[in-house]
Design an enzyme around this catalytic site. Sequence first.
Site: not given
Length: 206
Positions: A34, A105
């Site tokens: 990302c 994440c």
Amino acid sequence: MKYSQKVLDHFMHPHNIGKLELPDAKATEGSPACGDQVSMYLKVNEDSKVIEDIKFQSYGCASNIATASIITDMAKGKTLDEAKKLTWKQAADELDGLPPAKMHCSVLAVDTLRKAIKDYEIKHNLASEDEFKKTTIVEELKHIIYPKVGEDIVSLKMVKYVGFENGVATVDIEIPKFDQYRQNVADEIREHLEKYDAIKKVEINM
Ligand code: FES
């Protein structure tokens, strides 16, 4: 996207946030998935090798902040050897889970911690830069999450072959042609592997 209460708590009130002045080690890592980034700073007791203080700065999403918050909590008070063994799955479990598309994440948070520990070890002659091997590629592929289920592509047995010769890394992946994450997985493999100086070219067959 549904987040657990713990994720929301750590996002709203993150622990260990900020920067340490004169840290013993530090690292910044970006997520190929990302583009978000985390920096971590460590204070380490030179005799016991215990992480006495740890702080982070995040430039990313809510899960990025929550996982960095929890992983720094988990690492504080541990020795470097203990902290190195913390996994992204443990961080996600400790937060009562993350949505599958957000598992990367927690990979980012754990990778940053490990990179900061490595920085300490290299500075104190406890480790040298890793020699590049085929197993390095496999280890790196374990950090790529298939967003549909939130597991890494090695555990899911999507990786069928890994090769490394004359600077060319070859990765064979089994993923259906119609899979919506096909291109995403290929892009991530490329980004994860291209950061190694030893790799001049990445060939993905799928
Ligand atoms: Fe980038 Fe979460 S979406 S780290």
